[in-house]
Motif scaffolding. Structure first.
Motif, PDB file in Angstrom:
ATOM      1  N   LEU B 109     -38.902   4.118  81.721  1.00  8.24           N
ATOM      2  CA  LEU B 109     -38.575   5.533  81.542  1.00  8.24           C
ATOM      3  C   LEU B 109     -37.099   5.714  81.230  1.00  8.24           C
ATOM      4  N   LYS B 110     -36.258   4.963  81.953  1.00  3.12           N
ATOM      5  CA  LYS B 110     -34.822   5.107  81.729  1.00  3.12           C
ATOM      6  C   LYS B 110     -34.454   4.703  80.307  1.00  3.12           C
ATOM      7  N   LEU B 111     -34.986   3.547  79.869  1.00  3.72           N
ATOM      8  CA  LEU B 111     -34.590   3.062  78.553  1.00  3.72           C
ATOM      9  C   LEU B 111     -35.152   3.929  77.445  1.00  3.72           C
ATOM     10  N   ASP B 116     -30.756   7.026  70.919  1.00  9.16           N
ATOM     11  CA  ASP B 116     -30.978   5.987  69.941  1.00  9.16           C
ATOM     12  C   ASP B 116     -29.815   5.995  68.966  1.00  9.16           C
ATOM     13  N   ILE B 117     -28.900   5.076  69.137  1.00 13.43           N
ATOM     14  CA  ILE B 117     -27.688   5.096  68.323  1.00 13.43           C
ATOM     15  C   ILE B 117     -27.868   4.163  67.153  1.00 13.43           C
ATOM     16  N   PHE B 276     -28.142 -11.025  69.245  1.00  9.72           N
ATOM     17  CA  PHE B 276     -28.566 -10.183  68.150  1.00  9.72           C
ATOM     18  C   PHE B 276     -29.100  -8.843  68.627  1.00  9.72           C
ATOM     19  N   THR B 277     -29.130  -8.602  69.935  1.00 14.11           N
ATOM     20  CA  THR B 277     -29.604  -7.294  70.368  1.00 14.11           C
ATOM     21  C   THR B 277     -28.440  -6.365  70.665  1.00 14.11           C
ATOM     22  N   ALA B 278     -27.227  -6.738  70.203  1.00 18.53           N
ATOM     23  CA  ALA B 278     -26.029  -6.062  70.718  1.00 18.53           C
ATOM     24  C   ALA B 278     -25.978  -4.587  70.361  1.00 18.53           C
ATOM     25  N   GLU B 279     -26.342  -4.207  69.151  1.00 19.26           N
ATOM     26  CA  GLU B 279     -26.111  -2.813  68.774  1.00 19.26           C
ATOM     27  C   GLU B 279     -27.312  -1.935  69.034  1.00 19.26           C
ATOM     28  N   MET B 283     -35.383   2.702  72.841  1.00 16.43           N
ATOM     29  CA  MET B 283     -36.695   2.080  72.750  1.00 16.43           C
ATOM     30  C   MET B 283     -36.646   0.785  71.959  1.00 16.43           C
ATOM     31  N   LYS B 284     -35.802   0.720  70.951  1.00 19.11           N
ATOM     32  CA  LYS B 284     -35.733  -0.510  70.162  1.00 19.11           C
ATOM     33  C   LYS B 284     -35.255  -1.661  71.025  1.00 19.11           C
ATOM     34  N   PHE B 285     -34.301  -1.362  71.894  1.00 19.40           N
ATOM     35  CA  PHE B 285     -33.785  -2.403  72.777  1.00 19.40           C
ATOM     36  C   PHE B 285     -34.879  -2.879  73.714  1.00 19.40           C
ATOM     37  N   VAL B 286     -35.685  -1.917  74.187  1.00 20.20           N
ATOM     38  CA  VAL B 286     -36.788  -2.289  75.073  1.00 20.20           C
ATOM     39  C   VAL B 286     -37.716  -3.259  74.360  1.00 20.20           C
ATOM     40  N   MET B 287     -38.020  -2.965  73.095  1.00 12.84           N
ATOM     41  CA  MET B 287     -38.940  -3.843  72.388  1.00 12.84           C
ATOM     42  C   MET B 287     -38.336  -5.227  72.197  1.00 12.84           C
TER      43      MET B 287
END
Lengths: 559, 377, 168
Positions: B109-111, B116-117, B276-279, B283-287
């Protein structure tokens, strides 16, 4: 002492009567006062003929506020700046102090960077904080203060008005840039032997100031060729709190808690280095029980600091569990320190002529139990780290430094001992209860990160044995000599072996209730200046391992 | 927790925690067995029933898989955190829900609510598609994994080959994730990760040849069935026992493919800040984060099918439960390794992959040929 | 009847996707996007293979083309930092390209119409993996070995060319 007179005789033979000689009261150091033009020749002579291979510290003193002159010769005048160089010889175990007068109107002195490379950063700091220009210095720019700072803070006539902390004019405010300084890559050719790449493609990577792999905020600019580090530029000063300038505005006792806070991980060593220097000026000895208590607390502090080093090393190299295990033992050490001193991190335990609190039997019993269990746990850690071939592959052969380069760069502590040089201020220049205790100094030969790891593990074992010995032989008696209000006149330097290296405090007292000048030479400052030399030719991932091997504590670096 | 040195003697040393642990394990196995019973009941209804219509089965099966694997990946994060915490002498998350069971929900839920930047200079289409393209292959892997003899999402003749083909699509997604945000750190991390994955694909495929040769087929169910039976009456005929080296090579190669410690450099926090997940955020980060865990389940499931006898086991516990138990064992092993070992440097990873693992895998194939020639005839 | 219709619909979908991908490979402005559309093209061709019940070839297509060739192209783009637009396409260029395509198709129409295409699907026994493997190692073993030697020499050449002199 015959060693001192031999050295004085040798210098007299070479340079004649052009300088003033003195030996301090306790025969611990030789003081030479020279003119500027023979400074460099004298330094070369000391290094090459008399084996003075270690430059301990360079202090810049502004004499214009001294009331009780303390002029020892006609070579120094009021209104001068005075550069004080301390040199140590590992073989002769003597300290030579060289004083040079630098006129205030045109403050410039010759640079001795080609004699000892460690003078590079020390002279930059003297230029930054006092404004003395060094001719012949390869890269003279500000190190602790930002690039756009105006003025030199340590001068006695530096205007310190609250609220006006930097620029005042409107158009000067535009020079306040948020970017860091442009990197200046040194690549001193004579020390970079292991770089042979063709530099086909170069990239500049910036690590920091905020980065999970650093141990605090500092900026490293890397010049990379693929994965290989070609050159490195470090920019420090993010945590500079001006503790040397603060000392001139606090009384001697008020400064005691602040002296803890150079490097908070080794708080007691910093505190005691200040206390011992002042005791040297006052010619006061702490009672025997206080000396033993100081030793015990110093060794507990060493254990706590080394355990934190082990935790940071583990987590930097990817072992997430080593961090939690070693912090469990560190909690025990901090509990013991809390029982004795009342605080877990910044103890403020030293007083002039003793320590603050006494300990009781409960402490002794608890400390003995802790040491017994700790030695068993230490063996487990050695199995965890040493038994992993990945650890060996990451740290063996990485960041190698030779003994000659280490001595030249002024590296001290476990980093120096892992190259084979048996130099430890606890044995060379003993203080507290160390002369009466029996312990060994571990050394290794390789000089890589693995060797420094082994040296520190051995030191932890030896520290626990020292604590046991001291607890067994704890004498009875008072722990304080009530000195009352002190107004010391004179100057002294004290050298203490903190967990990360050698800390030397040079104190000048003027008869006032406040110190005149406190100059602290912290080990991390010098060890980090060697980072460039140690990491050229290795890969980025090795840089993290090398930083772990140096074990910097940012407070000690920036003060 | 009795951390003081002198309290060590007063810690509790009795049997009650172990009894509770065994009881909890028995309850868990019973619950999984109950699910297995439901599946076998549906299977026994016959092909004419509504529930066995291929379209219905396909849709419900796909939905179930998405839910199970998604939620499983999510709860795997909780299992990892609590397991690793216990190895490190501390509790894991235990604030959200009893024993921290709602922690993944709180995290998700938090993420999801984070902003979404997408950087201005980034390639926004590539950046948006990258997590999907990197994530999808791990999901698609599960189509060929047999959980029981009949319950396979799709029983293909080329089951294992399909898995291999789909795994090789992951580097494309990773390179997209590195390229999209237009950031040096992302690019470095993505290139290293893609290079690492490519390096370890060949030993992975070669290590799969052993079980395929024993089963004479690429079909997942056939491979498991070829491991039925016992030697000397009590040692099961799993492939791990004769082909020990092949199993180790496969295990190491899959750990490197997923990017877990000890092969963690592309995702390492203290090196190139999260690679490679830096930026990415939200939700994208969660995936991208879940990618690691779903890949972990896929690898463990594959290891169990190829080398540990899949769903086979003595009959009081049904096949579904056996598969889950073995899967949990392999997953816990991988987590233990993550907790205790160091990180290998990137050039050492490449060394290991090309110079050590690949020749070992080739020699292993040679041995399998000899072994089969001697035993099959 | 129902299965044939489903087959045909799937084929049309896959064909449209491939043609779209192929056209976008040429028309995409950013070279990275062009490489991604190439990956899409290869994967949809694998779909065509599946429709022809050649599953082994489909899997190999994805594995080799999608998983290796496209990744190689992406690495090359990323390492040489060839970002940005590929260049403006003028109207004259567009007209010339369309004319060339129409001419090429017109050339092919006659042979396509004249070839006797089989009207029914040949029933395979479903063991095509086995069949491919068997024929590779009995009838076509020499070309197989020669091709693998050629690949090996290419691999060694690439390793040698990219090795640099590092003195460590």
């Amino acid at each position: 002492m015959s060693v001192n007179s031999e050295i004085i005789q040798a210098v007299k033979d070479e340079f004649g009567e052009g300088m003033v000689y003195a030996v301090d009261r306790k025969e611990r150091r030789i003081v030479l006062t020279v003119k500027r033009n023979i400074l460099k020749k004298l330094c070369k002579f000391l290094k090459e003929k008399l084996e003075f291979d270690h430059l301990t510290s360079i202090a810049a003193v502004d004499r214009s506020g001294l009331v009780n002159g303390m002029i020892e010769s006609r070579l120094l005048y009021y209104d001068d700046y005075e550069m004080v160089y301390h040199t140590w010889s590992h073989s002769k175990k003597t300290l030579v102090e060289i004083k040079v007068a630098v006129p205030k109107k045109n403050p410039s002195a010759p640079s001795i960077t080609d004699v000892w490379s460690t003078a590079n950063w020390q002279e930059r700091e003297a230029f930054d904080l006092m404004g003395v220009k060094f001719s012949g210095h390869p890269d003279l720019r500000r190190i602790l203060m930002p690039e756009w700072w105006k003025g030199h803070p340590l001068r006695k006539d530096y205007e310190m008005s609250p609220g006006k902390w930097f620029l005042s004019d409107e158009d000067e405010k535009e020079e306040y840039v948020l970017d860091n300084q442009k990197p200046v890559f040194p690549l001193d050719q004579k020390l970079a032997e292991n770089v042979k790449t063709e530099q086909i493609s170069e990239m500049i990577l910036r690590i920091g100031p905020v980065h999970p792999g650093n141990h605090g905020p500092w900026l490293i600019n890397l010049k990379l060729d693929g994965e290989v580090i070609v050159d490195l530029d470090t920019q420090i000063g993010y945590q500079h709190r001006g503790l040397e300038k603060i000392a001139e505005n606090r009384t001697w006792t008020q400064y005691l808690p602040l002296s803890d806070r150079y490097c908070w991980l080794t708080a007691l060593s910093n505190n005691l280095s200040y206390v011992l220097a002042v005791e040297d000026i006052l010619d006061v000895e702490a009672p025997a029980r206080a000396q033993y208590l100081r030793t015990i607390m110093l060794e507990l502090n060493r254990l706590a600091s080394h355990l934190l080093w082990l935790a940071a090393m583990g987590i930097d190299l990817g072992n997430l569990s080593g961090f939690f295990y070693t912090f469990r033992e560190r909690e025990w050490m901090l509990d013991l320190l809390e029982m004795a001193a009342g605080n877990r991190l910044n103890y403020n335990y030293g007083r002039f002529g003793g320590v603050t609190f006494d300990v009781d039997d409960k402490f002794v019993k608890k400390a003995k139990t802790t040491m017994k269990i700790f030695r068993a746990r230490l063996q487990e850690y050695i199995d965890l780290y040493d038994g992993s071939s990945i650890f060996h592959a990451r740290t063996k052969g990485v960041g190698t430094i030779t003994a000659k380069a280490a001595k030249d760069l002024g590296v001290t502590g476990p980093l120096l001992r892992c190259t084979g040089v048996k130099a430890d201020a606890r044995k060379d220049d003993p203080y507290a209860a160390y002369p009466e205790l029996d312990f060994k100094i571990p050394t290794r030969k390789n000089g890589d990160v693995y060797a420094s790891y082994e040296v520190r593990m051995d030191e932890m074992q030896i520290s626990s044995e020292i604590i046991d010995q001291a607890l067994d032989n704890l004498p009875k008696g008072p722990v304080q000599s009530n000195l009352g209000r002190i107004e010391p006149v004179g100057e002294a330097i004290s050298r203490i072996e903190e967990p990360r290296g050698e800390i030397a405090t040079y104190v000048i007292g003027d008869g006032n209730d406040k110190p005149y000048r406190v100059r602290v030479r912290c080990a991390e400052y010098i060890n980090v200046s060697a980072l460039g030399h140690m990491s050229r030719g290795y890969k980025i991932a090795d840089l993290i391992a090398i930083i772990g091997g140096i074990d910097p504590c940012l407070g000690g670096m920036d003060r | 927790m009795g951390l003081y040195a002198e309290d060590q003697e007063q810690l509790y040393h009795g049997p009650i925690p172990y009894i509770i642990l065994l009881a909890g394990a028995a309850v868990a196995v019973g619950a999984i067995a109950a699910v297995g019973i439901v599946f076998s009941y549906i299977g026994s209804l016959g092909p004419a029933s509504f529930w066995n219509n291929p379209w219905v089965r396909g849709i419900i099966g796909a939905a179930l898989w998405a839910a199970v694997v998604g939620a499983g990946g999510l709860y795997l994060t909780l299992l990892e955190r609590k397991f690793m915490a216990r190895v490190q002498v501390r509790y894991g998350p235990n604030r959200w829900g009893p024993y921290g069971l709602l922690q993944p929900v709180a995290d998700a839920l938090k993420l999801m609510r984070k902003e979404d930047i997408i950087p201005d200079a980034a390639d926004s289409l590539v950046m948006r598609l990258a997590p999907i393209v990197a994530f999808a292959p791990s999901f698609m892997l599960f189509a060929a994994v047999p959980w029981t003899a009949t319950y396979v999402a799709s029983e293909m003749d080329i089951g294992v080959l399909y898995i291999v083909a789909v795994t090789s699509l992951t580097p494309i997604g990773v390179l997209m994730a590195g390229w999209g945000p237009n950031n040096k750190y992302n690019l470095l991390g993505a290139m290293r990760f893609a290079a690492q994955e490519l390096a370890y694909e060949v030993p992975l495929i070669l290590a799969m040849i052993g079980p395929i040769a024993v089963a004479q087929s690429l079909n997942g169910v056939a491979i498991v069935e070829a491991q039925a039976g016992y030697w000397f009456g009590f040692i099961p005929k799993w492939n791990i026992f004769p082909q020990f080296f092949g199993a180790i090579i496969f295990f190491v190669a899959f750990m490197a493919e997923t990017g877990r410690i000890p092969f963690d450099i592309p995702d390492a926090e203290s090196e190139v800040v999260h690679g490679f997940t830096a930026e990415y955020s939200g939700m994208k980060f969660v995936m991208l984060l879940l990618l690691e865990y779903v890949h972990l389940i896929a690898g463990a499931a594959l290891f169990v099918v190829l080398y540990m006898g899949g769903y086979l086991g003595p009959s009081p516990i049904n096949q579904f439960a056996w598969f889950t138990l073995k899967l949990l064992f392999v997953i816990l092993l991988m987590m233990l390794i993550r907790a205790v070992w160091f990180r290998v440097r990137i050039d050492q990873i490449m060394n290991l992959g090309w110079k050590i693992l690949l020749p070992a895998a080739l020699i292993n194939v040679g041995f399998i040929g000899v072994f089969l020639a001697l035993t099959v005839q | 009847m129902k299965e044939v219709a489903a087959d045909l619909i799937m084929f049309f979908i896959i064909a449209l996707v491939s043609i779209f991908a192929a056209v976008m490979v040429m028309e995409a402005e950013d070279i990275f996007h062009a490489a991604l559309f190439l990956a899409l093209l290869f994967t949809s061709i694998a779909g065509v293979y599946i429709l022809l019940t050649a599953e082994f070839i489909a899997a190999i297509q994805i594995l080799v083309y999608g998983g290796a060739v496209v990744v190689l192209i992406l690495f090359a783009i990323v390492l040489t930092n060839r970002a940005g637009k590929v260049g403006e396409q003028s109207l004259k260029n567009l007209l010339m390209r369309t004319a060339a395509i129409i001419g090429f198709v017109a050339l092919l129409v006659q042979p396509i119409l004249k070839t006797p295409w089989p009207n029914e699907m040949i029933e395979t026994t479903g063991l095509n993996t086995y069949a491919v493997g068997y024929s590779l190692f009995t009838d076509y073993v020499i070309p197989f070995e020669v091709v693998s030697l050629a690949l090996l020499s290419a691999l060694i050449g690439a390793v040698y060319l990219s090795k640099r002199e590092v003195g460590q």
